[in-house]
Design a protein around this motif. Structure first.
Motif, PDB file in Angstrom:
ATOM      1  N   ASP A  43      -6.797   0.529   6.470  1.00 28.48           N
ATOM      2  CA  ASP A  43      -5.999  -0.578   5.952  1.00 28.48           C
ATOM      3  C   ASP A  43      -6.206  -1.757   6.905  1.00 28.48           C
ATOM      4  OD1 ASP A  43      -4.122  -2.251   4.884  1.00 28.48           O
ATOM      5  OD2 ASP A  43      -2.402  -0.927   5.215  1.00 28.48           O
ATOM      6  N   GLN A  48      -1.650  -2.463   2.372  1.00 28.06           N
ATOM      7  CA  GLN A  48      -2.571  -2.500   1.236  1.00 28.06           C
ATOM      8  C   GLN A  48      -2.703  -1.097   0.644  1.00 28.06           C
ATOM      9  OE1 GLN A  48      -4.106  -4.753  -0.592  1.00 28.06           O
ATOM     10  NE2 GLN A  48      -5.203  -3.246  -1.796  1.00 28.06           N
ATOM     11  N   VAL A  50      -4.480   1.747  -1.343  1.00 22.57           N
ATOM     12  CA  VAL A  50      -5.863   2.113  -1.675  1.00 22.57           C
ATOM     13  C   VAL A  50      -5.809   3.322  -2.604  1.00 22.57           C
ATOM     14  CG1 VAL A  50      -8.121   2.764  -0.772  1.00 22.57           C
ATOM     15  CG2 VAL A  50      -6.652   1.241   0.562  1.00 22.57           C
ATOM     16  N   CYS A 100      -1.053   6.262   9.850  1.00 20.21           N
ATOM     17  CA  CYS A 100       0.003   5.724   8.996  1.00 20.21           C
ATOM     18  C   CYS A 100       1.132   6.745   8.866  1.00 20.21           C
ATOM     19  CB  CYS A 100      -0.558   5.345   7.630  1.00 20.21           C
ATOM     20  SG  CYS A 100       0.684   4.772   6.453  1.00 20.21           S
ATOM     21  N   PHE A 160      -1.626   4.770   1.914  1.00 18.82           N
ATOM     22  CA  PHE A 160      -0.838   3.704   2.549  1.00 18.82           C
ATOM     23  C   PHE A 160       0.297   3.181   1.673  1.00 18.82           C
ATOM     24  CE2 PHE A 160      -5.361   3.145   3.868  1.00 18.82           C
ATOM     25  CZ  PHE A 160      -5.241   3.699   5.123  1.00 18.82           C
ATOM     26  N   SER A 178       2.517   0.968   6.344  1.00 16.86           N
ATOM     27  CA  SER A 178       1.273   0.824   7.091  1.00 16.86           C
ATOM     28  C   SER A 178       1.241  -0.524   7.800  1.00 16.86           C
ATOM     29  CB  SER A 178       0.072   0.958   6.153  1.00 16.86           C
ATOM     30  OG  SER A 178      -1.137   0.912   6.864  1.00 16.86           O
ATOM     31  N   TYR A 183      -5.195   3.943   9.638  1.00 18.85           N
ATOM     32  CA  TYR A 183      -6.234   4.649   8.889  1.00 18.85           C
ATOM     33  C   TYR A 183      -5.826   6.082   8.587  1.00 18.85           C
ATOM     34  CZ  TYR A 183      -7.454   6.432  13.563  1.00 18.85           C
ATOM     35  OH  TYR A 183      -7.406   7.011  14.814  1.00 18.85           O
ATOM     36  N   ASN A 198      -9.337  -0.562  -4.751  1.00 19.91           N
ATOM     37  CA  ASN A 198      -8.554  -1.227  -3.711  1.00 19.91           C
ATOM     38  C   ASN A 198      -7.545  -2.124  -4.424  1.00 19.91           C
ATOM     39  OD1 ASN A 198      -7.773  -1.789  -1.095  1.00 19.91           O
ATOM     40  ND2 ASN A 198      -9.180  -3.504  -0.892  1.00 19.91           N
ATOM     41  N   ASN A 207       1.361  -4.047  -2.053  1.00 18.12           N
ATOM     42  CA  ASN A 207       0.343  -4.816  -1.327  1.00 18.12           C
ATOM     43  C   ASN A 207       0.938  -6.044  -0.650  1.00 18.12           C
ATOM     44  OD1 ASN A 207      -1.762  -3.143  -2.216  1.00 18.12           O
ATOM     45  ND2 ASN A 207      -2.062  -4.342  -4.070  1.00 18.12           N
ATOM     46  N   ALA A 214     -10.095  -3.339   2.386  1.00 16.15           N
ATOM     47  CA  ALA A 214     -10.015  -2.041   3.066  1.00 16.15           C
ATOM     48  C   ALA A 214     -11.420  -1.689   3.542  1.00 16.15           C
ATOM     49  CB  ALA A 214      -9.467  -0.969   2.141  1.00 16.15           C
TER      50      ALA A 214
END
Length: 222
Positions: A43, A48, A50, A100, A160, A178, A183, A198, A207, A214
């Motif tokens: 991240d 963000q 994913v 995270c 995340f 996060s 990561y 993403n 987000n 990412a």
């Protein structure tokens, strides 16, 4: 059902990775991870989501199963030590490092239809993860000749992403837990096809209302 999280820093160095690519906000990414390899999803700027799908690289009908993974781990969140289980009860990947500490596997992927129902009719035209997944699947099919399409888009992991479950059993989309540079690393226990969206979501805080890039790195087995 427990919700413990486990922070684990990785010993792997980015300079030793055999593969390193940045995924722009809202874009898709498709890559095969071979048995014994380790993949890290980063991240880059924080908060963000994913969205990620996993398939048996030799049999796409055998794919990540949220239900089996939750049942086997007795945990509704994914974290260090979690084994990702397939629909055929195979262990696909194991989370071996995680800075995270918590990842969602209940919230699913946003779509044009769900955006319209959850938020407002004008959001139907906004890009969404289902569209990114489909673009990635069709591009992979065209490149490899292996059929992967809309009906293969099933349960996904939201790395995340923070989706608490209320005492009434409802899901809520909250600010991420996060931060920039956090990561998660997964070791492939079999050959796996990884498909990423993403997330481009602008209508909830997954987000921070601002999708960002990412990164994906891969290391060979030692």
């Amino acid at each position: 059902m427990v919700t413990e999280t486990t922070i684990q820093v990785s010993p792997r160095l980015p300079d030793d990775a055999i593969f390193n690519e940045t995924i722009e906000a809202g874009d898709y990414f498709v890559h095969e991870i071979f048995q014994g390899q380790t993949v890290r999803i980063v991240d880059l700027r924080g908060n963000q989501a994913v969205d990620t799908l996993f398939y048996n690289a030799h049999n796409y009908s055998d794919r990540y199963s949220a239900q089996d993974t939750i049942r086997e781990q007795n945990n509704i969140y994914l974290t260090t030590g979690t084994k990702l289980i397939s629909t055929n009860r195979n262990v696909m990947l194991t989370i071996v490092a995680d800075t995270c500490g918590q990842h969602d596997t209940l919230g699913g992927a946003c779509s044009a239809e769900s955006n319209m129902i959850r938020y407002a009719i004008h959001t139907h035209s906004m890009h969404a993860c289902r569209q990114s997944f489909l673009k990635g699947a069709l591009a992979w099919s065209k490149e490899t000749g292996q059929e992967l399409g809309k009906r293969d888009l099933t349960a996904n992991v939201n790395f995340f992403m923070n989706v608490p479950v209320t005492s009434e059993g409802k899901l809520t989309f909250e600010d991420g837990v996060s931060d920039a540079g956090k990561y998660v690393e997964l070791r492939a226990e079999m050959d796996v096809l990884m498909v990423i969206s993403n997330c481009p979501q602008l209508n909830n805080p997954c987000n921070a209302y601002n999708p960002t890039p990412a990164q994906v790195l891969v290391w060979d087995a030692k």
